[in-house]
Every structure is written in C-alpha cells, then in structure tokens.
Design a protein around this motif. Structure first.
Motif, PDB file in Angstrom:
ATOM      1  N   LEU A 232       0.828  -1.205   0.000  1.00 49.11           N
ATOM      2  CA  LEU A 232       0.000   0.000   0.000  1.00 49.11           C
ATOM      3  C   LEU A 232       0.860   1.251   0.000  1.00 49.11           C
ATOM      4  CD1 LEU A 232      -2.667  -1.109   2.620  1.00 49.11           C
ATOM      5  CD2 LEU A 232      -2.813  -1.222   0.136  1.00 49.11           C
ATOM      6  N   GLY A 233       0.301   2.309  -0.527  1.00 42.14           N
ATOM      7  CA  GLY A 233       0.982   3.593  -0.527  1.00 42.14           C
ATOM      8  C   GLY A 233       0.811   4.301   0.800  1.00 42.14           C
ATOM      9  N   LEU A 234       1.581   5.354   0.985  1.00 43.66           N
ATOM     10  CA  LEU A 234       1.527   6.103   2.239  1.00 43.66           C
ATOM     11  C   LEU A 234       0.154   6.717   2.490  1.00 43.66           C
ATOM     12  CD1 LEU A 234       5.025   7.781   2.342  1.00 43.66           C
ATOM     13  CD2 LEU A 234       4.044   6.270   4.056  1.00 43.66           C
ATOM     14  N   ALA A 235      -0.482   7.239   1.463  1.00 40.74           N
ATOM     15  CA  ALA A 235      -1.797   7.855   1.652  1.00 40.74           C
ATOM     16  C   ALA A 235      -2.811   6.810   2.121  1.00 40.74           C
ATOM     17  CB  ALA A 235      -2.268   8.522   0.360  1.00 40.74           C
TER      18      ALA A 235
ATOM     19  N   LEU B 242      -2.192   3.938   3.690  1.00 42.21           N
ATOM     20  CA  LEU B 242      -1.849   3.518   5.053  1.00 42.21           C
ATOM     21  C   LEU B 242      -2.284   4.557   6.074  1.00 42.21           C
ATOM     22  CD1 LEU B 242       1.695   2.031   4.390  1.00 42.21           C
ATOM     23  CD2 LEU B 242      -0.375   0.749   5.029  1.00 42.21           C
ATOM     24  N   HIS B 243      -2.052   5.814   5.764  1.00 43.98           N
ATOM     25  CA  HIS B 243      -2.431   6.900   6.682  1.00 43.98           C
ATOM     26  C   HIS B 243      -3.956   6.960   6.853  1.00 43.98           C
ATOM     27  CE1 HIS B 243      -2.137  10.635   8.848  1.00 43.98           C
ATOM     28  NE2 HIS B 243      -2.818  11.289   7.929  1.00 43.98           N
ATOM     29  N   GLN B 244      -4.686   6.824   5.753  1.00 44.86           N
ATOM     30  CA  GLN B 244      -6.156   6.842   5.828  1.00 44.86           C
ATOM     31  C   GLN B 244      -6.675   5.669   6.649  1.00 44.86           C
ATOM     32  OE1 GLN B 244      -8.574   8.875   4.852  1.00 44.86           O
ATOM     33  NE2 GLN B 244      -7.196  10.377   3.969  1.00 44.86           N
ATOM     34  N   LEU B 245      -6.137   4.498   6.410  1.00 43.26           N
ATOM     35  CA  LEU B 245      -6.591   3.321   7.149  1.00 43.26           C
ATOM     36  C   LEU B 245      -6.262   3.442   8.631  1.00 43.26           C
ATOM     37  CD1 LEU B 245      -5.643   0.522   4.616  1.00 43.26           C
ATOM     38  CD2 LEU B 245      -7.955   1.191   5.306  1.00 43.26           C
ATOM     39  N   ARG B 246      -5.058   3.868   8.943  1.00 42.75           N
ATOM     40  CA  ARG B 246      -4.653   4.016  10.343  1.00 42.75           C
ATOM     41  C   ARG B 246      -5.537   5.028  11.059  1.00 42.75           C
ATOM     42  NH1 ARG B 246       1.390   5.761  11.621  1.00 42.75           N
ATOM     43  NH2 ARG B 246       0.704   7.637  10.556  1.00 42.75           N
ATOM     44  N   GLY B 247      -6.022   5.998  10.330  1.00 44.22           N
ATOM     45  CA  GLY B 247      -6.873   7.028  10.921  1.00 44.22           C
ATOM     46  C   GLY B 247      -8.256   6.537  11.317  1.00 44.22           C
ATOM     47  N   ARG B 248      -8.594   5.305  10.983  1.00 49.56           N
ATOM     48  CA  ARG B 248      -9.906   4.751  11.336  1.00 49.56           C
ATOM     49  C   ARG B 248      -9.951   4.276  12.780  1.00 49.56           C
ATOM     50  NH1 ARG B 248     -12.636   7.412   8.877  1.00 49.56           N
ATOM     51  NH2 ARG B 248     -10.738   8.480   8.402  1.00 49.56           N
ATOM     52  N   VAL B 249      -8.807   4.146  13.456  1.00 45.76           N
ATOM     53  CA  VAL B 249      -8.797   3.722  14.857  1.00 45.76           C
ATOM     54  C   VAL B 249      -8.307   4.876  15.730  1.00 45.76           C
ATOM     55  CG1 VAL B 249      -8.460   1.275  14.366  1.00 45.76           C
ATOM     56  CG2 VAL B 249      -6.469   2.718  14.731  1.00 45.76           C
ATOM     57  N   GLY B 250      -8.617   4.783  17.006  1.00 41.99           N
ATOM     58  CA  GLY B 250      -8.131   5.797  17.943  1.00 41.99           C
ATOM     59  C   GLY B 250      -8.959   7.053  17.985  1.00 41.99           C
ATOM     60  N   ARG B 251     -10.206   6.979  17.565  1.00 36.68           N
ATOM     61  CA  ARG B 251     -11.068   8.160  17.551  1.00 36.68           C
ATOM     62  C   ARG B 251     -11.823   8.340  18.860  1.00 36.68           C
ATOM     63  NH1 ARG B 251     -13.227   9.655  11.992  1.00 36.68           N
ATOM     64  NH2 ARG B 251     -11.363   9.386  10.750  1.00 36.68           N
ATOM     65  N   GLY B 252     -11.863   7.289  19.665  1.00 34.82           N
ATOM     66  CA  GLY B 252     -12.573   7.356  20.934  1.00 34.82           C
ATOM     67  C   GLY B 252     -11.589   7.501  22.085  1.00 34.82           C
ATOM     68  N   ALA B 253     -12.072   7.261  23.282  1.00 33.99           N
ATOM     69  CA  ALA B 253     -11.247   7.404  24.481  1.00 33.99           C
ATOM     70  C   ALA B 253     -10.381   6.177  24.733  1.00 33.99           C
ATOM     71  CB  ALA B 253     -12.151   7.654  25.684  1.00 33.99           C
ATOM     72  N   THR B 254     -10.670   5.072  24.065  1.00 35.45           N
ATOM     73  CA  THR B 254      -9.937   3.829  24.273  1.00 35.45           C
ATOM     74  C   THR B 254      -8.571   3.886  23.591  1.00 35.45           C
ATOM     75  OG1 THR B 254     -12.035   2.648  24.233  1.00 35.45           O
ATOM     76  CG2 THR B 254     -10.056   1.321  23.979  1.00 35.45           C
ATOM     77  N   ALA B 255      -7.545   3.400  24.275  1.00 38.30           N
ATOM     78  CA  ALA B 255      -6.218   3.319  23.662  1.00 38.30           C
ATOM     79  C   ALA B 255      -6.319   2.426  22.426  1.00 38.30           C
ATOM     80  CB  ALA B 255      -5.209   2.751  24.652  1.00 38.30           C
ATOM     81  N   SER B 256      -5.579   2.766  21.386  1.00 35.17           N
ATOM     82  CA  SER B 256      -5.693   2.010  20.142  1.00 35.17           C
ATOM     83  C   SER B 256      -4.327   1.706  19.548  1.00 35.17           C
ATOM     84  CB  SER B 256      -6.539   2.787  19.137  1.00 35.17           C
ATOM     85  OG  SER B 256      -5.864   3.975  18.789  1.00 35.17           O
ATOM     86  N   ALA B 257      -4.330   0.801  18.589  1.00 32.01           N
ATOM     87  CA  ALA B 257      -3.090   0.425  17.895  1.00 32.01           C
ATOM     88  C   ALA B 257      -3.408   0.072  16.455  1.00 32.01           C
ATOM     89  CB  ALA B 257      -2.442  -0.770  18.593  1.00 32.01           C
TER      90      ALA B 257
ATOM     91  N   GLU C 251       7.305   6.434  12.210  1.00 26.82           N
ATOM     92  CA  GLU C 251       7.901   7.638  12.783  1.00 26.82           C
ATOM     93  C   GLU C 251       6.917   8.778  13.022  1.00 26.82           C
ATOM     94  OE1 GLU C 251      10.935   8.603   9.980  1.00 26.82           O
ATOM     95  OE2 GLU C 251      12.229   6.952  10.613  1.00 26.82           O
ATOM     96  N   THR C 252       5.830   8.850  12.251  1.00 31.62           N
ATOM     97  CA  THR C 252       4.976  10.041  12.359  1.00 31.62           C
ATOM     98  C   THR C 252       3.504   9.735  12.120  1.00 31.62           C
ATOM     99  OG1 THR C 252       4.694  12.337  11.612  1.00 31.62           O
ATOM    100  CG2 THR C 252       5.261  10.718   9.927  1.00 31.62           C
ATOM    101  N   ASN C 253       2.665  10.568  12.715  1.00 29.04           N
ATOM    102  CA  ASN C 253       1.229  10.589  12.449  1.00 29.04           C
ATOM    103  C   ASN C 253       0.852  11.855  11.687  1.00 29.04           C
ATOM    104  OD1 ASN C 253       0.605   8.200  13.824  1.00 29.04           O
ATOM    105  ND2 ASN C 253       0.529   9.274  15.779  1.00 29.04           N
ATOM    106  N   ASP C 254       1.828  12.705  11.424  1.00 27.40           N
ATOM    107  CA  ASP C 254       1.607  14.004  10.787  1.00 27.40           C
ATOM    108  C   ASP C 254       1.335  13.817   9.290  1.00 27.40           C
ATOM    109  OD1 ASP C 254       1.934  16.489   9.493  1.00 27.40           O
ATOM    110  OD2 ASP C 254       3.397  17.166  10.972  1.00 27.40           O
ATOM    111  N   GLY C 255       0.107  14.097   8.884  1.00 28.58           N
ATOM    112  CA  GLY C 255      -0.290  13.929   7.491  1.00 28.58           C
ATOM    113  C   GLY C 255       0.535  14.748   6.519  1.00 28.58           C
TER     114      GLY C 255
END
Length: 150
Positions: free
Chosen positions: A30-33, A35-50, A72-76
């Motif tokens: 997968l490309g970076l975009a 991967l970043h979009q998919l990773r952004g689907r978790v961690g939206r609530g108060a629960t710790a996520s991975a 290394e980064t979460n910065d879009g």
C-alpha cells in the motif's frame, strides 16, 4: 486450496469511535496515503488504540521507507511530503498519474518554496507579453499543454 483476496473494505467516511485495533496485512503493497487513511480509522474514541502493519520480507527500499515513515509520524503533512519524495509528482501535463515528472530543471520537493515566486512571474509574463509566454510554453511543454486544461 482456497484463495482469499484481501481488499480495503474500510470506507473513509465510516466513523466507529470505539474501534481500537487495526491490522493491515501486506502493508508493503500500500501507498503512504492509503496507510495513513486506514490508520486514521482507529483511535477516535477514548480507548487506547493500535494499528499493526504486517508485511512480507524481504522489503524493497521504497516499501521499507514507507513503513518507516508510518512508524515515525502521524503528521499527514510529513507523510504527504515523504510520499511526494518517494513517488514523485507524476506527469503534471500528461496522462500518467504516478512517477517522476519530466521537469528539466525543477524538483517539486526541493524547490517548493520557489513556486509562489514562479507563479507571480508567470502571471506577469502572461499579462505583459502573452506571445512570449506562448513561445516559452511551446518550447518547454510542447504538445502536452493541451492536457493542462482537460
């Protein structure tokens, strides 16, 4: 033997606030975009996520750099810059969507800070001497200019 096809099934507009685990198989494909979009689907609530990126060894150099960037980064913005560096800007006035642009001098990543000045000069040239601007475009861009207004 059964073949199972993995597909991206997460719609970007879907918001599941309690989702706390994302496992992405074959992340090296997968490309970076993506991967970043998919990773952004978790961690939206108060629960710790991975988000776990699974990949097949050996990794090519580009795949390794993509996965390192995700680690290394979460910065879009940083992810987009790395994506531009790795894939290139594409053929801006052509039909290809990826790959290195056929610029003879400029490098979009290296010269990004010059773009506003170049745009101002180009606009002034178009306004003051459209004939000369047309000759410059014909010399440097040629017939590909027809794609600019597509």
């Amino acid at each position: 033997m059964t073949n199972i096809l993995s597909r991206e099934i997460v719609e970007v507009g879907v918001d599941v606030p309690n989702a706390s685990l994302m496992i992405i198989e074959n992340a090296e494909r997968l490309g970076l975009a993506q991967l970043h979009q998919l990773r952004g689907r978790v961690g939206r609530g108060a629960t710790a996520s991975a988000c776990v990126l699974m990949y097949q060894s050996p990794l090519g150099q580009i795949a390794r750099q993509r996965l390192e960037t995700m680690r290394e980064t979460n910065d879009g913005f940083r992810i987009a810059e790395k994506d531009l560096e790795l894939r290139g800007p594409g053929e801006l006035l052509g039909t290809r969507q990826t790959g290195l642009a056929a610029f003879r001098i400029a490098d979009l990543a290296r010269d990004a800070d010059l773009l506003p000045q170049v745009q101002r000069i180009a606009e002034r040239l178009l306004k003051e001497d459209a004939t000369r601007a047309d000759r410059i475009v014909q010399r440097w861009v040629g017939g590909a200019a027809r794609y600019a207004s597509a």
